[in-house]
Write a protein that holds these residues in place. Structure first.
Motif, PDB file in Angstrom:
ATOM      1  N   LYS A   1      -8.290  11.581   3.097  1.00  0.00           N
ATOM      2  CA  LYS A   1      -8.784  12.952   3.212  1.00  0.00           C
ATOM      3  C   LYS A   1      -7.968  13.701   4.268  1.00  0.00           C
ATOM      4  O   LYS A   1      -7.260  13.094   5.076  1.00  0.00           O
ATOM      5  N   ALA A   2      -8.119  15.018   4.287  1.00  0.00           N
ATOM      6  CA  ALA A   2      -7.347  15.838   5.218  1.00  0.00           C
ATOM      7  C   ALA A   2      -7.628  15.489   6.675  1.00  0.00           C
ATOM      8  O   ALA A   2      -6.763  15.629   7.541  1.00  0.00           O
ATOM      9  N   ASP A   3      -8.843  15.004   6.953  1.00  0.00           N
ATOM     10  CA  ASP A   3      -9.182  14.693   8.349  1.00  0.00           C
ATOM     11  C   ASP A   3      -8.590  13.367   8.823  1.00  0.00           C
ATOM     12  O   ASP A   3      -8.699  13.008   9.991  1.00  0.00           O
TER      13      ASP A   3
ATOM     14  N   TRP B   1      -5.001  21.589   7.692  1.00  0.00           N
ATOM     15  CA  TRP B   1      -4.746  20.149   7.736  1.00  0.00           C
ATOM     16  C   TRP B   1      -4.589  19.736   9.207  1.00  0.00           C
ATOM     17  O   TRP B   1      -3.535  19.887   9.797  1.00  0.00           O
ATOM     18  N   LYS B   2      -5.665  19.220   9.771  1.00  0.00           N
ATOM     19  CA  LYS B   2      -5.698  18.920  11.207  1.00  0.00           C
ATOM     20  C   LYS B   2      -5.644  17.433  11.521  1.00  0.00           C
ATOM     21  O   LYS B   2      -5.343  17.055  12.653  1.00  0.00           O
ATOM     22  N   ALA B   3      -5.952  16.591  10.558  1.00  0.00           N
ATOM     23  CA  ALA B   3      -5.931  15.137  10.760  1.00  0.00           C
ATOM     24  C   ALA B   3      -6.711  14.732  12.009  1.00  0.00           C
ATOM     25  O   ALA B   3      -6.337  13.804  12.723  1.00  0.00           O
ATOM     26  N   GLU B   4      -7.816  15.431  12.245  1.00  0.00           N
ATOM     27  CA  GLU B   4      -8.531  15.270  13.507  1.00  0.00           C
ATOM     28  C   GLU B   4      -9.174  13.910  13.695  1.00  0.00           C
ATOM     29  O   GLU B   4      -9.457  13.491  14.825  1.00  0.00           O
ATOM     30  N   ASN B   5      -9.421  13.191  12.613  1.00  0.00           N
ATOM     31  CA  ASN B   5     -10.039  11.867  12.720  1.00  0.00           C
ATOM     32  C   ASN B   5      -9.076  10.735  12.402  1.00  0.00           C
ATOM     33  O   ASN B   5      -9.503   9.604  12.140  1.00  0.00           O
TER      34      ASN B   5
ATOM     35  N   GLY C   1       0.446  22.152  11.369  1.00  0.00           N
ATOM     36  CA  GLY C   1      -0.655  21.306  10.901  1.00  0.00           C
ATOM     37  C   GLY C   1      -1.141  20.327  11.952  1.00  0.00           C
ATOM     38  O   GLY C   1      -1.553  20.735  13.043  1.00  0.00           O
ATOM     39  N   PRO C   2      -1.051  19.019  11.683  1.00  0.00           N
ATOM     40  CA  PRO C   2      -1.560  18.015  12.627  1.00  0.00           C
ATOM     41  C   PRO C   2      -0.840  18.003  13.974  1.00  0.00           C
ATOM     42  O   PRO C   2      -1.396  17.535  14.965  1.00  0.00           O
ATOM     43  N   GLU C   3       0.410  18.483  13.992  1.00  0.00           N
ATOM     44  CA  GLU C   3       1.265  18.460  15.188  1.00  0.00           C
ATOM     45  C   GLU C   3       1.418  17.041  15.739  1.00  0.00           C
ATOM     46  O   GLU C   3       1.285  16.779  16.930  1.00  0.00           O
ATOM     47  N   ARG C   4       1.691  16.114  14.800  1.00  0.00           N
ATOM     48  CA  ARG C   4       1.915  14.712  15.160  1.00  0.00           C
ATOM     49  C   ARG C   4       3.043  14.149  14.301  1.00  0.00           C
ATOM     50  O   ARG C   4       3.248  14.573  13.161  1.00  0.00           O
TER      51      ARG C   4
ATOM     52  N   ILE D   1       0.843  -1.190   0.000  1.00  0.00           N
ATOM     53  CA  ILE D   1       0.000   0.000   0.000  1.00  0.00           C
ATOM     54  C   ILE D   1       0.881   1.244   0.000  1.00  0.00           C
ATOM     55  O   ILE D   1       1.756   1.400   0.850  1.00  0.00           O
ATOM     56  N   PHE D   2       0.657   2.122  -0.954  1.00  0.00           N
ATOM     57  CA  PHE D   2       1.299   3.427  -1.062  1.00  0.00           C
ATOM     58  C   PHE D   2       0.369   4.437  -0.401  1.00  0.00           C
ATOM     59  O   PHE D   2      -0.861   4.324  -0.502  1.00  0.00           O
ATOM     60  N   ILE D   3       0.914   5.469   0.255  1.00  0.00           N
ATOM     61  CA  ILE D   3       0.085   6.486   0.896  1.00  0.00           C
ATOM     62  C   ILE D   3       0.605   7.875   0.544  1.00  0.00           C
ATOM     63  O   ILE D   3       1.769   8.192   0.804  1.00  0.00           O
ATOM     64  N   HIS D   4      -0.260   8.698  -0.046  1.00  0.00           N
ATOM     65  CA  HIS D   4       0.041  10.108  -0.284  1.00  0.00           C
ATOM     66  C   HIS D   4      -0.940  10.936   0.545  1.00  0.00           C
ATOM     67  O   HIS D   4      -2.143  10.961   0.253  1.00  0.00           O
ATOM     68  N   TRP D   5      -0.407  11.595   1.558  1.00  0.00           N
ATOM     69  CA  TRP D   5      -1.234  12.376   2.489  1.00  0.00           C
ATOM     70  C   TRP D   5      -0.414  13.571   2.925  1.00  0.00           C
ATOM     71  O   TRP D   5       0.738  13.421   3.353  1.00  0.00           O
ATOM     72  N   GLY D   6      -0.972  14.753   2.786  1.00  0.00           N
ATOM     73  CA  GLY D   6      -0.197  15.942   3.129  1.00  0.00           C
ATOM     74  C   GLY D   6      -1.023  17.205   3.026  1.00  0.00           C
ATOM     75  O   GLY D   6      -2.260  17.166   3.011  1.00  0.00           O
TER      76      GLY D   6
END
Length: 440
Positions: free
Chosen positions: A324-326, A98-102, A146-149, A29-34
């Motif tokens: 998604k951004a969340d 971009w908060k990645a809250e979920n 952003g997400p601060e993670r 699995i490739f992941i593009h998230w940003g």
């Protein structure tokens, strides 16, 4: 191989062999998230490598290239940005959005495991230069903004806890925080991309940082590598191979060294004599593109066919998800992973740990395809493009027995002078490509 140590010379690293785990894995699995997951836009145009394409970068279907699609100053991406956000809205202004809250990395890992993935490759820094890990070389990262993670660290832990190998992608040549001239054509990729020694040191140091901190099973570089540090490559590879004993690298290091070739959509190399990897998004984009609806993503039958045909010809499939951004993975992407996982739970014996058969793949005039893999003395045959109910096809020059991997499938085999005739009695479309095995 485990006891071998590598030195920082071309001669030494070129003795490295593809580790067995990677050859056996077949599916990742490739992941593009940003940051680009916030605007989540690109025009739905062409596949990379399509011979008909003109003016690619001004009509780029890759949402992760949003920065450049705006920076070129014309085309659908630029027009969309000006209309929705305004000409003065900078790419960096998306960062607080971009908060990645979920985001739950353990949930992601379980989705990947259920899909049958054997490895994961996360984009740790794309061309926009934003790092998904805490770097001592820049504050432009997901821990400070952003997400601060520590997205890379958290996902690495979750993926490995699920029993899956973790690999990391890094944009070695392009970083728009160092050089942001718009890219209009392929010559600009190398001609204007980050031309300084400062960036060459930065990319080298960050790549080494990723190796030392996360020990990735796959080191997946993109586009190329700064010319200014080409001669430092052997040491970087030696350091990696010594640190990660069964590590593997792709071919995007200016062609200087690789363990496997890469093919991206229609671009790149597929060579049965060498290990290679097919990477692609489920649609035309890697990053999430909110205008790509379910009917614009690869169909499940075509996805299964892509996996089977890739593996039968000595490749691995690296299938991308664009969250998604969340932090949620779109339902239409999850559904495809779940169905592929169900298919693999039935047919995986003919996929994982196999090698290409001496038999070449066959595409018949009626559209049916036959693909072959082997495991020791056992032959696996995959038949694709079947219609519901009864189908007949000949396995040439084969005179043994075959049984279906899917216990629901009823078949009849009839010895023929030039091979074995196989007749399916109750094929259903939901079986997709059917696997047959010569094992008793």
């Amino acid at each position: 191989m485990a006891d071998k140590r590598y030195t920082g010379s071309w001669e030494s690293i070129q003795k490295h062999e593809v580790p067995k785990w990677y050859d056996d894995a077949k599916f990742g699995i490739f992941i593009h998230w940003g940051i680009y997951s916030v605007p989540a836009y690109a025009p739905h145009t062409w596949e990379l490598g399509d011979a008909q394409v003109t003016d690619w970068f001004c009509n780029n279907p890759y949402a992760e290239w949003y920065y450049n699609s705006v920076n070129v100053g014309r085309g659908p991406g630029y027009e969309h940005h000006v209309e929705k956000y305004g000409a003065d809205f900078k790419y960096e202004d998306f960062i607080p959005m971009w908060k990645a809250e979920n985001w739950n990395p353990d949930e992601w890992a379980q989705i990947f495991k259920k899909a049958g993935a054997q490895y994961v490759v996360l984009t740790t820094k794309h061309h926009d230069g934003f790092c998904l890990f805490p770097s001592k070389y820049t504050d432009f990262n997901s821990v400070k903004m952003g997400p601060e993670r520590d997205i890379t660290g958290e996902l690495t832990d979750a993926v490995r806890s699920a029993g899956i190998r973790m690999g990391l992608y890094y944009s070695g040549l392009i970083d728009w925080q160092f050089a942001n001239d718009p890219i209009f054509d392929d010559d600009d990729l190398f001609g204007t991309a980050s031309p300084t020694y400062a960036y060459a040191d930065f990319s080298y140091n960050q790549m080494k940082e990723l190796i030392d901190k996360y020990e990735p099973s796959v080191l997946w570089n993109d586009i190329g590598w700064p010319k200014q540090s080409e001669e430092a490559m052997p040491y970087l590879f030696a350091h990696y191979y010594n640190k990660v004993r069964d590590g593997v690298v792709n071919d995007r290091f200016n062609g200087k060294h690789y363990d496997f070739l890469t093919k991206e959509y229609q671009a790149g190399e597929m060579d049965r004599s060498q290990k290679w990897e097919m990477c692609r998004g489920m649609g035309l984009s890697f990053g999430y593109n909110e205008i790509e609806a379910d009917d614009q993503l690869i169909t499940v039958p075509k996805l299964v066919n892509l996996l089977v045909s890739t593996v039968a010809n000595n490749g691995n499939l690296l299938l991308n998800i664009g969250p998604k951004a969340d932090g949620t993975i779109p339902a239409e992407q999850v559904r495809r992973l779940e169905i592929l996982g169900e298919w693999l739970s039935v047919n995986g014996g003919g996929i994982f740990g196999t090698h290409p058969s001496d038999r070449e793949s066959e595409i018949r005039e009626d559209g049916m395809e036959l693909h072959y893999t082997r495991k020791d003395h056992v032959l696996y045959v995959f038949a694709d493009g079947l219609k519901d109910g009864v189908n007949e096809f000949l396995i040439s020059d084969f005179h043994g027995n075959l049984r279906p991997l899917d216990e629901r499938l009823q078949i009849e085999t009839i010895p023929a002078g030039d091979g074995l005739l196989v007749r399916t009695k109750n094929y259903q479309a939901g079986m997709y490509a059917i696997g047959l095995t010569s094992e008793g």
